[in-house]
Design a protein around this motif. Sequence first.
Motif, PDB file in Angstrom:
ATOM      1  N   ILE A   8     -88.184 -99.374  44.173  1.00 58.22           N
ATOM      2  CA  ILE A   8     -87.274 -99.677  43.066  1.00 58.22           C
ATOM      3  C   ILE A   8     -86.309-100.779  43.470  1.00 58.22           C
ATOM      4  O   ILE A   8     -86.032-101.704  42.708  1.00 58.22           O
ATOM      5  CB  ILE A   8     -86.489 -98.413  42.648  1.00 58.22           C
ATOM      6  CG1 ILE A   8     -87.434 -97.406  41.983  1.00 58.22           C
ATOM      7  CG2 ILE A   8     -85.355 -98.765  41.695  1.00 58.22           C
ATOM      8  CD1 ILE A   8     -86.788 -96.074  41.671  1.00 58.22           C
ATOM      9  N   MET A 119     -84.690-102.299  32.818  1.00 56.72           N
ATOM     10  CA  MET A 119     -83.771-102.792  33.833  1.00 56.72           C
ATOM     11  C   MET A 119     -82.377-102.982  33.243  1.00 56.72           C
ATOM     12  O   MET A 119     -81.361-102.637  33.871  1.00 56.72           O
ATOM     13  CB  MET A 119     -84.279-104.107  34.418  1.00 56.72           C
ATOM     14  CG  MET A 119     -83.314-104.767  35.401  1.00 56.72           C
ATOM     15  SD  MET A 119     -83.003-103.778  36.885  1.00 56.72           S
ATOM     16  CE  MET A 119     -84.398-104.260  37.906  1.00 56.72           C
ATOM     17  N   ALA A 122     -80.733 -99.598  32.985  1.00 57.30           N
ATOM     18  CA  ALA A 122     -80.349 -99.085  34.301  1.00 57.30           C
ATOM     19  C   ALA A 122     -79.087 -99.771  34.805  1.00 57.30           C
ATOM     20  O   ALA A 122     -78.168 -99.124  35.329  1.00 57.30           O
ATOM     21  CB  ALA A 122     -81.499 -99.278  35.294  1.00 57.30           C
ATOM     22  N   MET A 154     -84.173 -96.209  36.198  1.00 54.64           N
ATOM     23  CA  MET A 154     -84.849 -96.864  37.311  1.00 54.64           C
ATOM     24  C   MET A 154     -86.186 -96.205  37.618  1.00 54.64           C
ATOM     25  O   MET A 154     -87.155 -96.873  37.984  1.00 54.64           O
ATOM     26  CB  MET A 154     -83.950 -96.836  38.554  1.00 54.64           C
ATOM     27  CG  MET A 154     -82.743 -97.748  38.458  1.00 54.64           C
ATOM     28  SD  MET A 154     -83.186 -99.494  38.310  1.00 54.64           S
ATOM     29  CE  MET A 154     -83.472 -99.914  40.013  1.00 54.64           C
ATOM     30  N   HIS A 158     -89.708 -98.018  37.472  1.00 50.91           N
ATOM     31  CA  HIS A 158     -90.636 -97.938  38.604  1.00 50.91           C
ATOM     32  C   HIS A 158     -92.045 -97.597  38.136  1.00 50.91           C
ATOM     33  O   HIS A 158     -93.034 -98.186  38.585  1.00 50.91           O
ATOM     34  CB  HIS A 158     -90.133 -96.879  39.595  1.00 50.91           C
ATOM     35  CG  HIS A 158     -91.064 -96.630  40.735  1.00 50.91           C
ATOM     36  ND1 HIS A 158     -91.995 -95.613  40.727  1.00 50.91           N
ATOM     37  CD2 HIS A 158     -91.220 -97.263  41.923  1.00 50.91           C
ATOM     38  CE1 HIS A 158     -92.671 -95.634  41.856  1.00 50.91           C
ATOM     39  NE2 HIS A 158     -92.223 -96.620  42.603  1.00 50.91           N
TER      40      HIS A 158
END
Length: 313
Positions: A8, A119, A122, A154, A158
């Motif tokens: 990650i 993203m 996050a 995240m 991933h």
Amino acid sequence: MLSMFGDINSIKAGRCWAPLDMCENTPIAAHSIQNSRVLDVIHEEGRVYQINSKVGDQALKTEFRLIGRNKVTTFRGLCGNHDREIFAPIDSGDLVMDTDQQKDLLMWRAITSEMSAKMAMALYFQKQFQERIDQGKASPNSMDPFGMESMQWMMVLHDFYKYREKFWSPLIVDTDKNLNRGDIFHKRHILKDTGAKLAASSFFVVRGNGSDSAGHLGVNIWPVGNDTYVQISYVREDIPVAPKLIREYLYKKKFTTRSVSSLLLNYVQNFVLKPSVVDNWPDEKRKALINVFSENVLGNPVSNLTDTYDLFA
């Protein structure tokens, strides 16, 4: 877990997400739905409608918004050079997009766009967590809701990233000459005589009945002439979950405008609509669509949608 978090950490924000980690340059704002030709036939006076939800004062607010065509559906995923080079076959080729390469690129762009969105979420929650730490409201090792939410995003990122690099990025860079195309599935449906009314690009996880049962699905929809093309993409690993979901939205083994609308409202957030279509809907229809879309955002797909929810009508 340490290995996963290491992976990650390597998915860095603010860098190009070219296939197989081959670039460190800064990404530009690019369109997940093609601007030059797809949005070109849907926009009116430079704008399109998009339905989206955001958290307001203690409530979820869903609305139709008119957005400029140059700002809608953009994501920061690739640098300028890779954006031009990788997507040239779908940005300059025939809109029918019937070659394996074009179909693969549509799917790969949908995944990369969703990675960018995950993203962003996050980083948003991580920023909130850091501010709480700075204000003394949380400690770095606490089970803070904002920190936990950031980690959840995240972990989803991933999953998307590993899926993209394992199955789709090798197709983009053509590094695996022995890749079995029998493991790649693109299902194409054509809705006849719809007019140029909407377009979509999305990638999401489909949950099956078992706790560990899941599949991935890519959805790309765009107008070609007076018709609408619907492409559903997945890999053999996504069977049987992904095909089962698709079958739930088919009528006599085909998509209809109503079933495509149901799929979009229940699972897809990245779609745009022609302004005059939305403007001609009665207030009751707008309210019904907003309610169903809000349930989708909350994770409660609504089945058996009626003609009221047909986005093409």
